[in-house]
Scaffold this motif. Structure first.
Motif, mmCIF file in Angstrom:
data_model
loop_
_atom_site.group_PDB
_atom_site.id
_atom_site.type_symbol
_atom_site.label_atom_id
_atom_site.label_comp_id
_atom_site.label_asym_id
_atom_site.label_seq_id
_atom_site.Cartn_x
_atom_site.Cartn_y
_atom_site.Cartn_z
ATOM 1 N N PRO A 18 -8.304 -62.272 16.203
ATOM 2 C CA PRO A 18 -9.459 -62.487 17.070
ATOM 3 C C PRO A 18 -9.373 -63.863 17.713
ATOM 4 N N THR A 19 -9.654 -63.940 19.006
ATOM 5 C CA THR A 19 -9.673 -65.212 19.712
ATOM 6 C C THR A 19 -10.864 -65.236 20.658
ATOM 7 N N LYS A 20 -11.105 -66.380 21.236
ATOM 8 C CA LYS A 20 -12.205 -66.546 22.187
ATOM 9 C C LYS A 20 -11.685 -67.362 23.355
ATOM 10 N N GLY A 21 -12.142 -67.051 24.558
ATOM 11 C CA GLY A 21 -11.715 -67.788 25.742
ATOM 12 C C GLY A 21 -10.618 -67.045 26.480
ATOM 13 N N ASP A 22 -9.859 -67.791 27.287
ATOM 14 C CA ASP A 22 -8.774 -67.178 28.047
ATOM 15 C C ASP A 22 -7.774 -66.528 27.095
ATOM 16 N N LEU A 23 -7.262 -65.382 27.495
ATOM 17 C CA LEU A 23 -6.314 -64.647 26.665
ATOM 18 C C LEU A 23 -4.991 -65.385 26.600
ATOM 19 N N GLU A 24 -4.547 -65.699 25.396
ATOM 20 C CA GLU A 24 -3.271 -66.374 25.147
ATOM 21 C C GLU A 24 -2.458 -65.491 24.219
ATOM 22 N N LEU A 25 -1.253 -65.095 24.653
ATOM 23 C CA LEU A 25 -0.447 -64.158 23.870
ATOM 24 C C LEU A 25 0.689 -64.812 23.083
ATOM 25 N N ASP A 26 0.866 -66.103 23.197
ATOM 26 C CA ASP A 26 1.893 -66.809 22.433
ATOM 27 C C ASP A 26 1.333 -67.142 21.051
ATOM 28 N N PRO A 27 1.911 -66.568 19.966
ATOM 29 C CA PRO A 27 1.378 -66.812 18.615
ATOM 30 C C PRO A 27 1.325 -68.284 18.229
ATOM 31 N N LEU A 28 2.208 -69.095 18.761
ATOM 32 C CA LEU A 28 2.192 -70.513 18.438
ATOM 33 C C LEU A 28 1.007 -71.224 19.096
ATOM 34 N N LYS A 29 0.417 -70.613 20.119
ATOM 35 C CA LYS A 29 -0.699 -71.227 20.829
ATOM 36 C C LYS A 29 -2.059 -70.675 20.408
ATOM 37 N N TYR A 30 -2.119 -69.466 19.855
ATOM 38 C CA TYR A 30 -3.434 -68.924 19.483
ATOM 39 C C TYR A 30 -3.753 -69.072 17.999
ATOM 40 N N ARG A 31 -2.908 -69.740 17.253
ATOM 41 C CA ARG A 31 -3.192 -69.986 15.838
ATOM 42 C C ARG A 31 -4.444 -70.842 15.678
ATOM 43 N N SER A 32 -5.037 -70.768 14.504
ATOM 44 C CA SER A 32 -6.251 -71.529 14.232
ATOM 45 C C SER A 32 -6.248 -72.014 12.793
ATOM 46 N N SER A 33 -6.822 -73.189 12.577
ATOM 47 C CA SER A 33 -7.074 -73.605 11.205
ATOM 48 C C SER A 33 -8.275 -72.802 10.710
ATOM 49 N N TYR A 34 -8.514 -72.850 9.424
ATOM 50 C CA TYR A 34 -9.597 -72.028 8.885
ATOM 51 C C TYR A 34 -10.355 -72.780 7.813
ATOM 52 N N GLY A 35 -11.544 -72.288 7.501
ATOM 53 C CA GLY A 35 -12.387 -72.885 6.476
ATOM 54 C C GLY A 35 -13.355 -71.849 5.949
ATOM 55 N N GLN A 36 -14.204 -72.248 5.038
ATOM 56 C CA GLN A 36 -15.190 -71.352 4.432
ATOM 57 C C GLN A 36 -14.527 -70.060 3.960
ATOM 58 N N GLU A 37 -13.398 -70.230 3.289
ATOM 59 C CA GLU A 37 -12.612 -69.096 2.812
ATOM 60 C C GLU A 37 -13.077 -68.699 1.414
#
Length: 92
Positions: A18-37
């Motif tokens: 899941p992402t938000k904003g402009d569609l980015e298909l490069d996995p190295l660019k759409y990664r995200s850090s995470y929290g509240q796991e």
């Protein structure tokens, strides 16, 4: 999805991202850090910090289930389904 005990990698993963904003298909660019796991047997939840998306996952005997809660704001909400990603792609 995977062969067990063959001694080598085979097949891969189907990535739902899941992402938000402009569609980015490069996995190295759409990664995200995470929290509240948190996790308990049969249930996992996490918040993707970059997008403010709350993700929940569970499973049954034959299927996986995921639910995504997107923040209430203007902009595109996306779920990228990448069935071509191989296990070794993230090791490069």
């Amino acid at each position: 999805m995977h062969l067990s005990g063959v001694g080598c990698q085979d097949l891969g993963n189907i990535v739902l991202r899941p992402t938000k904003g402009d569609l980015e298909l490069d996995p190295l660019k759409y990664r995200s850090s995470y929290g509240q796991e948190s996790a308990v047997p049969g249930y996992y939840q996490v918040t993707l910090k970059r997008y403010g998306i709350h993700a929940e996952m569970s499973a049954t005997t034959h299927t996986g289930i995921s639910a995504y809660t997107f923040p209430a704001s203007n902009g595109e909400a996306n779920i990228i389904i990448d069935a071509s990603l191989m296990i070794t792609d993230f090791n490069q």
